[in-house]
Scaffold this motif. Structure first.
Motif, PDB file in Angstrom:
ATOM      1  N   TRP A 135      -2.624  20.028  -0.922  1.00 12.79           N
ATOM      2  CA  TRP A 135      -3.521  19.104  -1.616  1.00 12.79           C
ATOM      3  C   TRP A 135      -3.077  17.660  -1.444  1.00 12.79           C
ATOM      4  CZ3 TRP A 135      -8.098  20.601  -2.743  1.00 12.79           C
ATOM      5  CH2 TRP A 135      -8.368  21.912  -3.160  1.00 12.79           C
ATOM      6  N   PHE A 136      -1.760  17.425  -1.475  1.00 11.68           N
ATOM      7  CA  PHE A 136      -1.272  16.061  -1.288  1.00 11.68           C
ATOM      8  C   PHE A 136      -1.571  15.581   0.132  1.00 11.68           C
ATOM      9  CE2 PHE A 136       1.616  12.714  -0.211  1.00 11.68           C
ATOM     10  CZ  PHE A 136       1.793  11.992  -1.387  1.00 11.68           C
ATOM     11  N   VAL A 137      -1.326  16.432   1.114  1.00 11.02           N
ATOM     12  CA  VAL A 137      -1.602  16.061   2.501  1.00 11.02           C
ATOM     13  C   VAL A 137      -3.081  15.739   2.670  1.00 11.02           C
ATOM     14  CG1 VAL A 137      -1.616  16.877   4.885  1.00 11.02           C
ATOM     15  CG2 VAL A 137       0.346  17.376   3.408  1.00 11.02           C
ATOM     16  N   ALA A 138      -3.947  16.556   2.062  1.00 11.03           N
ATOM     17  CA  ALA A 138      -5.388  16.311   2.148  1.00 11.03           C
ATOM     18  C   ALA A 138      -5.745  14.976   1.512  1.00 11.03           C
ATOM     19  CB  ALA A 138      -6.147  17.443   1.467  1.00 11.03           C
ATOM     20  N   SER A 139      -5.155  14.683   0.364  1.00 10.38           N
ATOM     21  CA  SER A 139      -5.429  13.411  -0.309  1.00 10.38           C
ATOM     22  C   SER A 139      -4.991  12.231   0.540  1.00 10.38           C
ATOM     23  CB  SER A 139      -4.711  13.387  -1.661  1.00 10.38           C
ATOM     24  OG  SER A 139      -4.907  12.144  -2.302  1.00 10.38           O
ATOM     25  N   PHE A 140      -3.821  12.343   1.162  1.00 13.83           N
ATOM     26  CA  PHE A 140      -3.306  11.255   2.005  1.00 13.83           C
ATOM     27  C   PHE A 140      -4.228  11.018   3.199  1.00 13.83           C
ATOM     28  CE2 PHE A 140      -0.612   9.206   5.103  1.00 13.83           C
ATOM     29  CZ  PHE A 140       0.192   8.360   4.347  1.00 13.83           C
ATOM     30  N   VAL A 141      -4.624  12.101   3.854  1.00 16.94           N
ATOM     31  CA  VAL A 141      -5.487  11.978   5.036  1.00 16.94           C
ATOM     32  C   VAL A 141      -6.849  11.412   4.652  1.00 16.94           C
ATOM     33  CG1 VAL A 141      -6.699  13.294   6.820  1.00 16.94           C
ATOM     34  CG2 VAL A 141      -4.312  13.815   6.298  1.00 16.94           C
ATOM     35  N   ILE A 142      -7.423  11.887   3.552  1.00 15.34           N
ATOM     36  CA  ILE A 142      -8.727  11.393   3.123  1.00 15.34           C
ATOM     37  C   ILE A 142      -8.650   9.917   2.750  1.00 15.34           C
ATOM     38  CG2 ILE A 142     -10.473  11.553   1.303  1.00 15.34           C
ATOM     39  CD1 ILE A 142      -9.898  14.585   1.240  1.00 15.34           C
ATOM     40  N   THR A 143      -7.615   9.556   1.992  1.00 18.62           N
ATOM     41  CA  THR A 143      -7.493   8.177   1.516  1.00 18.62           C
ATOM     42  C   THR A 143      -7.344   7.189   2.657  1.00 18.62           C
ATOM     43  OG1 THR A 143      -6.503   8.885  -0.567  1.00 18.62           O
ATOM     44  CG2 THR A 143      -6.143   6.607   0.091  1.00 18.62           C
ATOM     45  N   PHE A 144      -6.412   7.443   3.548  1.00 19.60           N
ATOM     46  CA  PHE A 144      -6.114   6.447   4.570  1.00 19.60           C
ATOM     47  C   PHE A 144      -6.858   6.706   5.888  1.00 19.60           C
ATOM     48  CE2 PHE A 144      -2.253   6.455   1.797  1.00 19.60           C
ATOM     49  CZ  PHE A 144      -2.546   5.257   1.183  1.00 19.60           C
ATOM     50  N   PRO A 214      -1.727   8.298  -3.258  1.00 23.25           N
ATOM     51  CA  PRO A 214      -2.849   7.763  -2.464  1.00 23.25           C
ATOM     52  C   PRO A 214      -4.187   7.840  -3.169  1.00 23.25           C
ATOM     53  CG  PRO A 214      -2.108   9.883  -1.600  1.00 23.25           C
ATOM     54  CD  PRO A 214      -1.093   9.455  -2.608  1.00 23.25           C
ATOM     55  N   GLY A 215      -4.400   8.872  -3.998  1.00 21.29           N
ATOM     56  CA  GLY A 215      -5.699   9.050  -4.624  1.00 21.29           C
ATOM     57  C   GLY A 215      -6.079   7.973  -5.613  1.00 21.29           C
ATOM     58  N   PHE A 216      -5.124   7.145  -6.020  1.00 15.94           N
ATOM     59  CA  PHE A 216      -5.407   6.054  -6.957  1.00 15.94           C
ATOM     60  C   PHE A 216      -6.222   4.941  -6.303  1.00 15.94           C
ATOM     61  CE2 PHE A 216      -3.797   1.750  -8.014  1.00 15.94           C
ATOM     62  CZ  PHE A 216      -4.367   1.593  -9.276  1.00 15.94           C
ATOM     63  N   TYR A 217      -5.984   4.682  -5.035  1.00 18.82           N
ATOM     64  CA  TYR A 217      -6.548   3.494  -4.402  1.00 18.82           C
ATOM     65  C   TYR A 217      -8.052   3.553  -4.128  1.00 18.82           C
ATOM     66  CZ  TYR A 217      -1.741   2.005  -4.102  1.00 18.82           C
ATOM     67  OH  TYR A 217      -0.471   1.631  -4.447  1.00 18.82           O
ATOM     68  N   PRO A 218      -8.615   4.685  -3.716  1.00 22.90           N
ATOM     69  CA  PRO A 218     -10.067   4.709  -3.531  1.00 22.90           C
ATOM     70  C   PRO A 218     -10.851   4.425  -4.808  1.00 22.90           C
ATOM     71  CG  PRO A 218      -9.078   6.519  -2.357  1.00 22.90           C
ATOM     72  CD  PRO A 218      -8.000   5.918  -3.198  1.00 22.90           C
TER      73      PRO A 218
END
Length: 276
Positions: A135-144, A214-218
């Motif tokens: 889930w963290f990897v997915a969040s990082f990839v989606i965010t950036f 990463p999920g905070f920034y979007p």
């Protein structure tokens, strides 16, 4: 633990020892006095007051001011009006810089209290997916990754070019800061001397990786979408982008809250049995 009450930079503080005890207790390990190694590793991360932390935060503020100043110069040279730019650029700069400063502050505290024993420099490190989780990897990839795709799409298909390069640049800074934390966390040696401290080392890698959120920034970009309706034509895409990034980040937090209990071992002076 000798000189624990002195408060000198090279000695553990009572609050660091207490924070270590509480952290271990939440993971099923009851001790009267945590081992010095574990207190060095855990205490600085969970204590509210850490020697030297203020200096790191001041440094983050200085870096943020320099970034904001450079951003303002580029904006003025480009002749772009503020209403055509994203409203949260300053938040990106400040929050990402603060993230790295906090992370560096407790690493610096560790070094001040060390040296730390190294059990394994390479082969003993846990895998990336074991530490981060899917889930963290997915969040990082989606965010950036997803954010970069959207920024390029805005720039090439709409007139909101200033918004696109400004948002893309701010997101790039946050990606760099998160990457610094993750690379430093994942590649550091295993600081341990036995099975118990090696298990704690793994859990602290998980904890440190959560410093890069990463999920905070979007969510910041939603300010422009909801209140100003810009950039035009990308409202749906940005809402979806923010929802996916935040959702996967929340799932990552939930996943890491379900961590396995620490294995039996020597974590310090064993607590006395509780009276019936």
């Amino acid at each position: 633990m000798a000189n624990a009450d002195t408060g000198w930079p090279g000695e553990l503080r009572p609050e660091e020892i207490a924070a270590t005890r509480v952290w271990l207790d939440k993971r099923g390990i009851e001790v009267n006095e945590p081992s010095r190694l574990l207190s060095i590793r855990i205490g600085p991360r969970l204590s509210r007051k850490v020697p030297g932390r203020f200096r790191w935060l001041v440094g983050a503020v200085v870096v943020s001011i320099l970034l904001i100043t450079a951003y303002g110069i580029v904006r003025d040279i480009s002749g772009v009006h503020d209403r055509d730019l994203p409203g949260g650029v300053i938040v990106y700069f400040v929050c990402a810089s603060m993230q790295v400063a906090l992370w560096l502050s407790y690493l610096h505290r560790e070094r001040a209290l060390g040296p730390l024993p190294v059990m394994d420099r390479r082969s003993g490190r846990p895998s990336v997916f074991k530490i981060l989780g899917g889930w963290f990897v997915a969040s990082f990839v989606i965010t950036f990754g997803g954010g970069a795709v959207l920024a390029v799409a805005m720039y090439t298909t709409t007139s909101a070019k200033a918004y696109a390069w400004s948002w893309g640049g701010a997101l790039g800074w946050t990606a760099l800061c998160c990457a610094v934390i993750l690379v430093g966390t994942l590649r550091r040696p295993v600081y341990a001397e036995d099975t118990a401290s090696a298990a704690v080392d793994t859990e602290l890698r998980v904890l440190d990786s959560q410093a890069a959120v990463p999920g905070f920034y979007p969510v910041i970009v939603l300010f422009d979408v909801l209140f100003y309706g810009q950039p035009a034509g990308f409202t749906g895409w940005l809402l979806t982008y923010a929802a996916l990034s935040l959702g996967t980040s929340l799932m990552s937090v939930w996943q890491h809250h379900r961590r396995p209990a620490l294995p039996p071992g020597d974590y310090g002076t064993t607590a006395r049995p509780r009276s019936a």
